[in-house]
Write an enzyme that holds these catalytic residues in place. Structure first.
Site, PDB file in Angstrom:
ATOM      1  N   LYS A 114      31.693  42.125  43.053  1.00 40.73           N
ATOM      2  CA  LYS A 114      32.286  40.946  43.552  1.00 40.73           C
ATOM      3  C   LYS A 114      33.282  41.368  44.464  1.00 40.73           C
ATOM      4  CE  LYS A 114      35.315  41.963  39.584  1.00 40.73           C
ATOM      5  NZ  LYS A 114      35.510  41.862  38.006  1.00 40.73           N
ATOM      6  N   TYR A 162      61.108  43.514  62.824  1.00 43.58           N
ATOM      7  CA  TYR A 162      61.773  42.042  62.001  1.00 43.58           C
ATOM      8  C   TYR A 162      62.721  42.287  61.184  1.00 43.58           C
ATOM      9  CZ  TYR A 162      57.643  39.793  64.736  1.00 43.58           C
ATOM     10  OH  TYR A 162      56.761  39.337  65.506  1.00 43.58           O
TER      11      TYR A 162
HETATM   12  C1  LIG Z   1      35.518  43.003  37.581  1.00 41.24           C
HETATM   13  C2  LIG Z   1      35.163  43.198  36.110  1.00 41.24           C
HETATM   14  C3  LIG Z   1      34.916  44.455  35.562  1.00 41.24           C
HETATM   15  C4  LIG Z   1      35.130  45.808  36.302  1.00 41.24           C
HETATM   16  O1  LIG Z   1      36.290  45.969  36.255  1.00 41.24           O
HETATM   17  P1  LIG Z   1      37.187  47.452  36.723  1.00 41.24           P
HETATM   18  O2  LIG Z   1      38.521  47.570  36.091  1.00 41.24           O
HETATM   19  O3  LIG Z   1      37.119  47.111  38.253  1.00 41.24           O
HETATM   20  O4  LIG Z   1      36.124  48.270  36.487  1.00 41.24           O
HETATM   21  C5  LIG Z   1      34.115  44.615  34.369  1.00 41.24           C
HETATM   22  N1  LIG Z   1      34.027  43.606  33.609  1.00 41.24           N
HETATM   23  C6  LIG Z   1      33.975  42.133  34.003  1.00 41.24           C
HETATM   24  C7  LIG Z   1      33.797  41.024  33.079  1.00 41.24           C
HETATM   25  C8  LIG Z   1      34.736  42.042  35.577  1.00 41.24           C
HETATM   26  O5  LIG Z   1      34.821  40.736  35.851  1.00 41.24           O
END
Ligand SMILES: *Cc1c(COP(=O)(O)O)cnc(C)c1O
Length: 361
Positions: free
Chosen positions: A35, A256
């Site tokens: 993702k 800034y």
């Molecule tokens: C993003 C996600 C993971 C992975 O989590 P990490 O902490 O990046 O390993 C696992 N399960 C679900 C349902 C997720 O949405």
């Protein structure tokens, strides 16, 4: 000349981290999370390179881009469908879905039998995160209704998500695991609970499927507790270069808001990277930056296109010199702490302006 902000993607590090997942969870299949453009690393690059058993994405568009680019591995929509209107596409593209609510189940029950294929479903129970998932008490009913759904594949996978797997001394994880076990005691189905934190620290919940995200990219979610890499290798090295070196006097301020005032005569290095590239604007003075491999400190505010560092009065650093913001030689977790955020956010925030260089070593 390499003044432009670049993210090197080290495929050998990706391989190394994937192997570590397999070593830690030797009896589990791997659903690799892609993702948010594979946490900023390029979803297609990662999907083409890894040999995971399945990929997880959050949005149907993310799945579609992978399919359009010729990725035919199983892909799971981790939040399922948001509207029944997405279902025809989901069937057509052979995607799998998480079912976490009544409206999704009803949409599946309402589907006609005309589908040529069945839909693979991952049924999500809420064991304490209180975000997505059915109540544990609803489990038996949901499971049976899914089994009775002609459009749904009979082999349902049961999952839940941990809220505190990155905290070693938090009893919440033990409680969630227990509730998960109690809820799906009987039943001949595959289970999945472990994200990266749990793959690393909670082996009792690896089950048949582990779901690594951030650890594939070389980030240790337990870093704040342990201050080590857990044997992971950073996949992204974010680098740029010096575009100016400016001698300043004690009492001169920088950037800034004039938030930083030099206490001694020194040399300020200006680096071609800023929040317009995804470098965190809230990184504090003192955040480490590597100039020619030497640690120096960020000073003054992060601008859109530039940051300023204190090179020290005796520095010989010059325009064009190499600057690493995080990666192989500087832990992104350390930069995240200085910006009061997590490495996940820094990785996802890399913008389209950053050049991506995929390296096989
Ligand atoms: C993003 C996600 C993971 C992975 O989590 P990490 O902490 O990046 O390993 C696992 N399960 C679900 C349902 C997720 O949405």
């Amino acid at each position: 000349m390499q003044a432009i902000a670049t993210a090197d993607i080290h495929l050998d590090a990706l391989d190394h981290n994937f192997k570590l997942v397999k070593q830690l969870a030797p009896d589990s299949k791997v659903l690799a999370l892609l993702k948010a453009n594979a946490y900023g690393h390029g979803a297609l690059t990662v999907a083409k390179h890894l040999a995971a058993d399945a990929y997880g994405v959050a949005r149907i568009d993310e799945a579609m881009s992978l399919r359009e680019a010729g990725i035919f591995t199983d892909i799971v929509l981790m939040e399922g469908f948001f509207s029944a209107l997405e279902l025809p596409l989901i069937f057509e593209q052979n995607l799998q879905v998480v079912v976490h609510s009544e409206f999704q189940l009803q949409a599946l029950e309402a589907l006609s039998l005309k589908q040529k294929s069945t839909l693979k479903v991952w049924l999500k129970i809420d064991t304490g995160m209180h975000r997505l998932g059915i109540e544990p008490e609803q489990f038996n009913e949901f499971y049976q209704r899914l089994v009775d759904c002609p459009v749904v594949d009979d082999e349902i996978i049961v999952i839940s998500h941990l809220s505190c797997s990155d905290e070693l001394d938090n009893d919440e994880t033990t409680r969630q695991i227990q509730l998960f076990e109690d809820t799906c005691q009987q039943g001949e189905f595959e289970r999945s609970l472990a994200n990266s934190g749990a793959i690393l620290a909670w082996p009792q919940c690896h089950y048949q499927w582990v779901r690594p995200g951030v650890m594939l990219y070389g980030v240790n979610p337990l870093y704040s507790a342990r201050k080590d890499s857990a044997g992971l290798q950073p996949v992204m090295t974010l680098h740029s270069s010096l575009i100016a070196v400016k001698p300043i006097r004690a009492g001169d301020s920088v950037g800034y808001g004039a938030t930083y005032t030099a206490e001694r005569d020194t040399r300020i290095g200006v680096v071609a990277i800023g929040y317009g590239d995804g470098y965190p604007r809230h990184a504090k003075a003192g955040t480490p930056v590597l100039v020619n491999g030497q640690r120096v400190s960020l000073v003054g505010r992060v601008s859109m296109d530039m940051i300023t560092v204190d090179l020290g009065p005796d520095s010989s650093a010059k325009v064009g010199d190499y600057v690493e913001l995080w990666g192989k030689h500087l832990a992104i977790e350390e930069v995240a702490e200085q910006a009061e955020t997590i490495a996940y956010e820094l990785l996802c925030n890399i913008t389209a302006r950053v050049k991506i260089d995929v390296l096989s070593n």
